[in-house]
Scaffold this motif. Structure first.
Motif, PDB file in Angstrom:
ATOM      1  N   HIS A  77       6.026 -12.736  16.813  1.00  0.00           N
ATOM      2  CA  HIS A  77       4.906 -13.445  17.447  1.00  0.00           C
ATOM      3  C   HIS A  77       3.787 -12.471  17.797  1.00  0.00           C
ATOM      4  N   THR A  81       0.018 -12.801  16.199  1.00  0.00           N
ATOM      5  CA  THR A  81      -1.108 -13.068  17.095  1.00  0.00           C
ATOM      6  C   THR A  81      -2.051 -11.877  17.220  1.00  0.00           C
ATOM      7  N   HIS A  82      -1.599 -10.676  16.870  1.00  0.00           N
ATOM      8  CA  HIS A  82      -2.450  -9.491  16.912  1.00  0.00           C
ATOM      9  C   HIS A  82      -2.849  -9.013  15.514  1.00  0.00           C
ATOM     10  N   ASN A 114       4.244 -19.409  23.195  1.00  0.00           N
ATOM     11  CA  ASN A 114       4.033 -18.098  23.800  1.00  0.00           C
ATOM     12  C   ASN A 114       5.391 -17.421  23.967  1.00  0.00           C
TER      13      ASN A 114
END
Length: 244
Positions: A77, A81-82, A114
């Protein structure tokens, strides 16, 4: 120099603290060194996830192993997301499949994806791997794997056109060793299947968003130097993001 964080295999012994270990198989850093990157182990004490452990790395490699841990999914994740490249091998591909299953489960409940919801969802389902994995035969040829087992474990991998994996190998068929007794059942629209075995088992997947470089392979490219083209592309993707 590009820094690649290798995600460890965690072995736990609840009664003997000196048997709680983070393990790194040397084939993976060997290949990364050969393509001019710096391999570094990520340390997750007691198998716990710490986002701060990931921030200094340019990309991540999830190697083969026996147990998917929550920190595998949380690292995936973070990478997505980065927009940091990630390569998953064997267990690493299956961790991507578990992440895919968990994300879809979270979204179906109209929850935000998240770290907290990923952890909660995976802890709830992790004892039930048949939700996303199925057992297979004839892909784990020997109870103990030796150097001379590579040829015995090798079989044809069929790469699909218009995929990153095809760009890398520039071939539709490659012979590679696979050592596993389970495969992903399926994946959702978050990923695409990029390679299969003759039985149709998933041997490669890629994150669908082309802005990301997230690839998983069920076979073991770290066992043979001919696969440095895969590791080089992975490192080049990390370098390109630093330049941009």
């Amino acid at each position: 120099m590009i820094k690649i964080g290798i995600v460890p295999t965690y072995s736990e012994n609840k009664t003997r603290p000196f048997l709680n270990t983070l393990n790194f198989v040397s084939n993976y850093p060997k290949r990364l060194l050969e393509v001019n990157s710096t391999p570094l182990g990520i340390l997750f004490p007691d198998g716990n996830f710490y986002e701060s452990e990931l921030q200094s790395f340019d990309g991540f490699l999830i190697p083969g192993g026996s147990v998917i841990r929550p920190y595998h999914l949380l690292t995936i994740h973070y990478a997505i997301t980065h927009n940091k490249p990630l390569l998953g091998v064997c267990l690493g591909l299956q961790a991507l499949g578990a992440y895919d299953y968990v994300v879809n489960n979270i979204k179906s409940q109209n929850k935000i994806v998240n770290y907290e919801t990923i952890m909660e969802t995976y802890l709830r389902i992790m004892s039930n791997e048949d939700l996303y994995l199925k057992e297979v035969k004839n892909h784990d040829p020997e109870p103990t794997f030796y150097n001379d087992s590579v040829s015995k474990a090798s079989h044809m991998i069929y790469i699909k056109p218009n995929t990153k994996l095809f760009e890398i190998y520039n071939e539709a068929e490659i012979m590679e060793p696979s050592i596993h007794n389970s495969v992903l059942k399926q994946i959702s629209k978050n990923f695409i299947v990029s390679a299969v075995s003759k039985e149709g088992y998933i041997e490669g997947i890629e994150y669908r968003d082309q802005n990301n470089f997230v690839i998983g392979v069920q076979f073991h490219p770290e066992l043979e130097a001919k696969n440095n083209i895969l590791f080089k592309r992975f490192v080049d993707e990390c370098r390109q993001r630093l330049i941009n």
